[in-house]
Scaffold this motif. Structure first.
Motif, PDB file in Angstrom:
ATOM      1  N   ALA A  90       1.072  -0.941  -0.465  1.00  0.00           N
ATOM      2  CA  ALA A  90      -0.370   0.680   0.079  1.00  0.00           C
ATOM      3  C   ALA A  90       0.839   1.213  -0.520  1.00  0.00           C
ATOM      4  O   ALA A  90       1.734   1.180   0.762  1.00  0.00           O
ATOM      5  CB  ALA A  90      -1.036   0.044   1.505  1.00  0.00           C
ATOM      6  N   PRO A  91       0.675   2.566  -0.726  1.00  0.00           N
ATOM      7  CA  PRO A  91       1.298   3.353  -0.727  1.00  0.00           C
ATOM      8  C   PRO A  91       1.583   3.910   0.385  1.00  0.00           C
ATOM      9  O   PRO A  91       0.039   4.591   1.233  1.00  0.00           O
ATOM     10  CB  PRO A  91       0.954   4.544  -2.579  1.00  0.00           C
ATOM     11  N   GLY A  92       2.364   5.227   0.799  1.00  0.00           N
ATOM     12  CA  GLY A  92       2.396   5.992   1.921  1.00  0.00           C
ATOM     13  C   GLY A  92       2.756   6.894   1.351  1.00  0.00           C
ATOM     14  O   GLY A  92       2.336   7.947   2.370  1.00  0.00           O
ATOM     15  N   VAL A  93       2.641   7.734   0.713  1.00  0.00           N
ATOM     16  CA  VAL A  93       2.161   9.122   0.128  1.00  0.00           C
ATOM     17  C   VAL A  93       0.596   9.477  -0.200  1.00  0.00           C
ATOM     18  O   VAL A  93       0.349   8.822  -1.109  1.00  0.00           O
ATOM     19  CB  VAL A  93       3.740   8.641  -1.008  1.00  0.00           C
ATOM     20  N   GLY A 111      -3.639   3.595  -4.379  1.00  0.00           N
ATOM     21  CA  GLY A 111      -2.756   2.335  -4.523  1.00  0.00           C
ATOM     22  C   GLY A 111      -3.458   1.385  -4.863  1.00  0.00           C
ATOM     23  O   GLY A 111      -4.762   0.654  -4.302  1.00  0.00           O
ATOM     24  N   GLU A 112      -4.529   1.415  -6.282  1.00  0.00           N
ATOM     25  CA  GLU A 112      -4.869   0.464  -6.349  1.00  0.00           C
ATOM     26  C   GLU A 112      -4.676   0.021  -8.410  1.00  0.00           C
ATOM     27  O   GLU A 112      -3.869   1.074  -8.811  1.00  0.00           O
ATOM     28  CB  GLU A 112      -6.709   1.027  -7.525  1.00  0.00           C
ATOM     29  N   LEU A 170      -1.543   2.179 -13.285  1.00  0.00           N
ATOM     30  CA  LEU A 170      -1.236   1.303 -11.298  1.00  0.00           C
ATOM     31  C   LEU A 170      -1.194   3.294 -11.307  1.00  0.00           C
ATOM     32  O   LEU A 170      -0.936   4.107 -10.776  1.00  0.00           O
ATOM     33  CB  LEU A 170      -0.129   1.407 -12.182  1.00  0.00           C
ATOM     34  N   ALA A 171      -2.058   3.544 -10.216  1.00  0.00           N
ATOM     35  CA  ALA A 171      -2.539   4.340  -9.506  1.00  0.00           C
ATOM     36  C   ALA A 171      -1.579   4.268  -8.511  1.00  0.00           C
ATOM     37  O   ALA A 171      -2.480   4.321  -6.963  1.00  0.00           O
ATOM     38  CB  ALA A 171      -3.976   4.418  -9.101  1.00  0.00           C
ATOM     39  N   GLY A 172      -0.825   5.205  -8.708  1.00  0.00           N
ATOM     40  CA  GLY A 172       0.491   4.916  -6.684  1.00  0.00           C
ATOM     41  C   GLY A 172       1.638   4.154  -7.890  1.00  0.00           C
ATOM     42  O   GLY A 172       1.502   3.182  -8.310  1.00  0.00           O
TER      43      GLY A 172
END
Length: 282
Positions: free
Chosen positions: A66-69, A74-75, A89-91
């Motif tokens: 899971a991205p942390g920014v 994150g999908e 890639l959303a993130g």
């Protein structure tokens, strides 16, 4: 499924990518995507324009995180843009979050395993070239890897090229399509060299002067590992940086992520239109 389910020496290599792709295909119904598109900070609005979209959170994909920014949903999304099937890639995962270069580039291996032969990378970047004010869309013509990491270090993965040619990391054919898409939309599209640094600090004015001397037009903290892996596995790459702020020393204003996000949102419509027209031309 979870990101922790894949481990070992090659936990983010070819075999792991194939396993992740099988899990994703079962969820999203992927058929024959013409491209995979990485959405950078503030540029996630393109995900809302995909028709017939199906989605899976990164946290449910083996090997993903899971991205942390802020600004990275994150999908992984499968949908239609410009009448063509694409993967979005959303993130992304950044090395400054503590990830290795192999992890940062792992989604590229996965979308390739899902059938994508073209990778479109996007990012938010600081403008070094004084002719590129905030809001400029810059086609990436080349890059400088100043992150001092390479995702290909280690054992050769099946299907990889040991010594990939990087004389044209961003495919001239795709650059021509991007330029044609910009003209078609009446959009001004700059072109320049992207410098990838590790972060997470923004650059100092002295570092920006150094980057300008080295030939960089924009600077950011991503993209380079993705492009390197894409070339090693035979994908064509195109890329666009959204210039969200003047780099340190170009302006006296202090830098912050909120500004990056806001400028990315402002450029969102132009960016989305450009990518949709580009995809239609593939």
């Amino acid at each position: 499924m979870s990101g922790a389910s894949v481990s070992g020496e090659h936990s983010h290599g070819t075999q792991a990518a194939q396993q992740a792709a099988e899990a994703i295909r079962a969820r999203l119904g992927v058929q024959s995507p013409v491209a995979a598109i990485v959405l950078g900070s503030g540029l996630g609005g393109l995900a809302d324009r995909a028709q017939g979209a199906t989605r899976v959170p990164y946290a449910e994909i083996p090997g993903f995180h899971a991205p942390g920014v802020e600004g990275h949903r994150g999908e992984l999304i499968r949908g239609m843009l410009g009448g063509r099937e694409v993967l979005l890639l959303a993130g992304r995962f950044h090395m400054y979050e503590g990830h290795s270069a192999q992890v940062a580039a792992f989604p590229v291996r996965v979308v390739h395993a899902l059938g994508a032969k073209v990778l479109f990378v996007s990012n938010a970047a600081g403008g070094i070239n004084r002719a590129f004010p905030p809001g400029t869309l810059m086609m990436i013509s080349d890059h400088l890897n100043l992150q001092f990491r390479n995702p290909l270090v280690g054992a050769l993965e099946p299907g990889d090229i040991r010594f990939p040619d990087m004389s044209a990391p961003y495919a001239p054919r795709l650059q021509r399509l991007l330029e044609a898409a910009a003209v078609e939309g009446g959009l001004s599209l700059a072109r320049g060299v992207y410098a990838g640094l590790l972060g997470p600090t923004y650059e100092t004015p002295a570092e920006v002067r150094m980057l300008a001397t080295l030939g960089a037009d924009a600077v950011g903290m991503s993209t380079v590992p993705e492009t390197i892996v894409a070339r090693a596995i035979g994908m064509e790459v195109a890329g666009v940086s959204c210039i969200t702020n003047p780099a340190a020393g170009i302006s006296d204003a202090p830098l912050n992520h909120a500004e990056v996000m806001e400028e990315g949102r402002k450029a969102g419509d132009a960016f989305c239109g450009l990518v949709e027209r580009f995809v239609a031309k593939l």
